[in-house]
Scaffold this active site. Structure first.
Site, PDB file in Angstrom:
ATOM      1  N   GLU A   1     -26.909  49.705  11.068  1.00  0.00           N
ATOM      2  CA  GLU A   1     -28.313  50.115  11.195  1.00  0.00           C
ATOM      3  C   GLU A   1     -28.418  51.454  10.453  1.00  0.00           C
ATOM      4  O   GLU A   1     -27.735  52.412  10.816  1.00  0.00           O
ATOM      5  CB  GLU A   1     -28.617  50.274  12.692  1.00  0.00           C
ATOM      6  CG  GLU A   1     -30.063  50.296  13.064  1.00  0.00           C
ATOM      7  CD  GLU A   1     -30.251  50.387  14.584  1.00  0.00           C
ATOM      8  OE1 GLU A   1     -29.309  50.735  15.324  1.00  0.00           O
ATOM      9  OE2 GLU A   1     -31.380  50.100  15.032  1.00  0.00           O
TER      10      GLU A   1
ATOM     11  N   HIS B   1     -25.244  53.620  11.562  1.00  0.00           N
ATOM     12  CA  HIS B   1     -24.873  53.163  12.907  1.00  0.00           C
ATOM     13  C   HIS B   1     -24.098  51.851  12.830  1.00  0.00           C
ATOM     14  O   HIS B   1     -24.677  50.784  12.625  1.00  0.00           O
ATOM     15  CB  HIS B   1     -26.162  53.000  13.741  1.00  0.00           C
ATOM     16  CG  HIS B   1     -25.935  52.694  15.183  1.00  0.00           C
ATOM     17  ND1 HIS B   1     -26.905  52.161  16.002  1.00  0.00           N
ATOM     18  CD2 HIS B   1     -24.837  52.846  15.978  1.00  0.00           C
ATOM     19  CE1 HIS B   1     -26.421  52.003  17.213  1.00  0.00           C
ATOM     20  NE2 HIS B   1     -25.172  52.413  17.224  1.00  0.00           N
TER      21      HIS B   1
ATOM     22  N   SER C   1     -25.151  56.815  18.465  1.00  0.00           N
ATOM     23  CA  SER C   1     -25.894  55.652  18.949  1.00  0.00           C
ATOM     24  C   SER C   1     -27.176  56.059  19.657  1.00  0.00           C
ATOM     25  O   SER C   1     -28.030  55.220  19.898  1.00  0.00           O
ATOM     26  CB  SER C   1     -25.021  54.786  19.868  1.00  0.00           C
ATOM     27  OG  SER C   1     -24.179  55.572  20.638  1.00  0.00           O
TER      28      SER C   1
ATOM     29  N   ASN D   1     -30.827  49.697  20.333  1.00  0.00           N
ATOM     30  CA  ASN D   1     -30.875  50.055  21.755  1.00  0.00           C
ATOM     31  C   ASN D   1     -32.287  50.024  22.319  1.00  0.00           C
ATOM     32  O   ASN D   1     -32.477  49.799  23.512  1.00  0.00           O
ATOM     33  CB  ASN D   1     -30.255  51.430  21.970  1.00  0.00           C
ATOM     34  CG  ASN D   1     -28.738  51.346  21.943  1.00  0.00           C
ATOM     35  OD1 ASN D   1     -28.163  50.363  22.383  1.00  0.00           O
ATOM     36  ND2 ASN D   1     -28.092  52.358  21.400  1.00  0.00           N
TER      37      ASN D   1
HETATM   38  P1  NAD Z   1     -14.138  58.183  20.974  1.00  0.00           P
HETATM   39  O1  NAD Z   1     -14.148  59.031  22.177  1.00  0.00           O
HETATM   40  O2  NAD Z   1     -13.288  56.947  20.913  1.00  0.00           O
HETATM   41  O3  NAD Z   1     -13.714  59.101  19.702  1.00  0.00           O
HETATM   42  C1  NAD Z   1     -14.246  60.361  19.447  1.00  0.00           C
HETATM   43  C2  NAD Z   1     -13.203  61.153  18.652  1.00  0.00           C
HETATM   44  O4  NAD Z   1     -13.805  62.355  18.181  1.00  0.00           O
HETATM   45  C3  NAD Z   1     -11.982  61.597  19.488  1.00  0.00           C
HETATM   46  O5  NAD Z   1     -10.787  61.169  18.858  1.00  0.00           O
HETATM   47  C4  NAD Z   1     -12.076  63.133  19.523  1.00  0.00           C
HETATM   48  O6  NAD Z   1     -10.810  63.763  19.500  1.00  0.00           O
HETATM   49  C5  NAD Z   1     -12.843  63.376  18.231  1.00  0.00           C
HETATM   50  N1  NAD Z   1     -13.539  64.673  18.175  1.00  0.00           N
HETATM   51  C6  NAD Z   1     -14.219  65.316  19.159  1.00  0.00           C
HETATM   52  N2  NAD Z   1     -14.764  66.452  18.685  1.00  0.00           N
HETATM   53  C7  NAD Z   1     -14.420  66.526  17.370  1.00  0.00           C
HETATM   54  C8  NAD Z   1     -14.698  67.450  16.320  1.00  0.00           C
HETATM   55  N3  NAD Z   1     -15.435  68.533  16.541  1.00  0.00           N
HETATM   56  N4  NAD Z   1     -14.201  67.202  15.085  1.00  0.00           N
HETATM   57  C9  NAD Z   1     -13.436  66.101  14.859  1.00  0.00           C
HETATM   58  N5  NAD Z   1     -13.172  65.176  15.808  1.00  0.00           N
HETATM   59  C10 NAD Z   1     -13.649  65.400  17.045  1.00  0.00           C
HETATM   60  O7  NAD Z   1     -15.673  57.844  20.688  1.00  0.00           O
HETATM   61  P2  NAD Z   1     -16.292  56.570  19.918  1.00  0.00           P
HETATM   62  O8  NAD Z   1     -16.511  55.463  20.896  1.00  0.00           O
HETATM   63  O9  NAD Z   1     -15.503  56.311  18.678  1.00  0.00           O
HETATM   64  O10 NAD Z   1     -17.749  57.137  19.551  1.00  0.00           O
HETATM   65  C11 NAD Z   1     -17.936  58.002  18.466  1.00  0.00           C
HETATM   66  C12 NAD Z   1     -19.426  58.030  18.089  1.00  0.00           C
HETATM   67  O11 NAD Z   1     -19.844  56.705  17.750  1.00  0.00           O
HETATM   68  C13 NAD Z   1     -20.364  58.496  19.213  1.00  0.00           C
HETATM   69  O12 NAD Z   1     -21.410  59.223  18.637  1.00  0.00           O
HETATM   70  C14 NAD Z   1     -20.867  57.172  19.789  1.00  0.00           C
HETATM   71  O13 NAD Z   1     -22.128  57.291  20.403  1.00  0.00           O
HETATM   72  C15 NAD Z   1     -20.976  56.333  18.525  1.00  0.00           C
HETATM   73  N6  NAD Z   1     -20.950  54.877  18.730  1.00  0.00           N
HETATM   74  C16 NAD Z   1     -20.079  54.323  19.624  1.00  0.00           C
HETATM   75  C17 NAD Z   1     -20.052  52.936  19.775  1.00  0.00           C
HETATM   76  C18 NAD Z   1     -19.072  52.287  20.721  1.00  0.00           C
HETATM   77  O14 NAD Z   1     -19.280  51.113  21.058  1.00  0.00           O
HETATM   78  N7  NAD Z   1     -17.998  52.965  21.130  1.00  0.00           N
HETATM   79  C19 NAD Z   1     -20.908  52.128  19.013  1.00  0.00           C
HETATM   80  C20 NAD Z   1     -21.766  52.738  18.085  1.00  0.00           C
HETATM   81  C21 NAD Z   1     -21.783  54.125  17.951  1.00  0.00           C
END
Ligand code: NAD
Length: 285
Positions: free
Chosen positions: A153, A141, A120, A191
């Protein structure tokens, strides 16, 4: 045309789990990979629960839910993504971790597979620089919750090939989403426009222009927003909002994007929003 039959998802958290679910429902063979076995188990249980709920609410038949489940594979070994036509990365928002993942993907998938990131706030161009093939790296995204939110996006890095963009737009549409393109500048479009507005709402509160509930009420009723900016900040997380403002300030080389002092103060006080029970508003009751 996307030419994708197999989707690999890296990271099975909130976002990766949602992306895998909609990919499988849309008919793609989907493999979800996470380094943590407990995260993978949680993801599988969440899929079972959400698909059962969709059947209950008559959004899909029991047969459709079973077929979607049949298309999902859960793994803790990254090599099992080697037959993917696209890898969609949704690991933690940390550029060093993402760089490692993309470098490994680049070595494992050596053809015209697409390497997409759901970041993000990290530069797509920077993530692409961890590979030798930046032309196939792109931002995809999604928004939370993925099964509900319509938008993807699609963000072009500096080197992203136009054919890759077209394939990703076609793929996102096949997953039932509306895909809109943007270029790689800090905050992309979502954002870049949303966060300064939220930040400004904190300034309005800090300067005593109005109380939080009145700021939110004015924006809801006057601008037809479904939720006021301060309530939305609590939902997103105040630490995330402050972090993204810093990303904008750094990436756009402009201090006017720095987080409002009151926003920073609430973060250091631990008032991070809904996840902490209290941010701008008290959500613990
Ligand atoms: P989260 O913490 O719920 O999940 C992340 C997962 O990645 C975890 O299960 C972790 O074990 C795993 N992980 C960490 N390192 C790893 C690796 N090297 N290989 C494989 N798995 C690995 O996070 P999230 O909220 O799902 O966010 C994930 C991505 O999406 C981030 O880049 C975030 O910025 C983006 N994002 C989040 C949102 C939101 O609202 N949560 C919205 C859009 C984008």
């Amino acid at each position: 045309m996307h030419n994708v039959t197999r989707v690999g998802v890296i990271g099975s958290g909130q976002m990766g789990g949602g992306i895998a679910q909609i990919a499988a429902v849309a008919g793609f063979q989907t493999t979800v990979f996470d380094t943590k076995a407990d995260a993978i188990a949680r993801c599988q249980a969440t899929h079972a629960k959400l698909l059962a709920r969709a059947v209950e609410k008559e959004r899909m038949t029991a047969d459709e839910a079973e077929s979607a489940k049949g298309r999902l594979t859960y793994v803790t070994d990254m090599d099992q993504l080697s037959d993917s036509d696209i890898a969609i990365e949704a690991v933690v928002e940390d550029s060093a971790v993402k760089a490692k993942v993309f470098s490994a993907l680049d070595e494992m998938l050596t053809g015209d597979q697409i390497l997409a990131t759901n970041t993000s706030s990290i530069s797509i161009t920077e993530i692409a620089a961890a590979t030798k093939t930046p032309q196939r790296v792109i931002g995809m995204h999604f928004f939370y919750p993925v099964p509900v939110m319509k938008l993807v996006e699609v963000i072009n890095g500096l080197a992203t090939d136009k054919k890759v963009t077209d394939r990703v737009i076609s793929l996102a549409e096949a997953m039932g989403k509306v895909a809109l393109p943007a270029n790689d500048r800090a905050g992309f479009v979502s954002n870049r426009v949303l966060m300064p507005m939220i930040n400004e709402a904190f300034y309005a509160w800090m300067e005593g222009v109005a109380e939080p509930e009145h700021i939110d009420g004015i924006m809801k009723l006057g601008c037809n927003f479904p939720m006021g900016p301060l309530r939305l900040a609590d939902f997103i997380g105040l630490d995330t909002c402050a972090h993204i403002m810093d990303v904008l300030a750094e990436g756009l080389c402009n201090e006017r994007y720095r987080p409002c002092p009151l926003l920073r103060q609430l973060v250091v006080a631990g008032r991070l929003g809904d996840k902490a029970g209290r941010g701008v508003f008290d959500s613990s009751k």
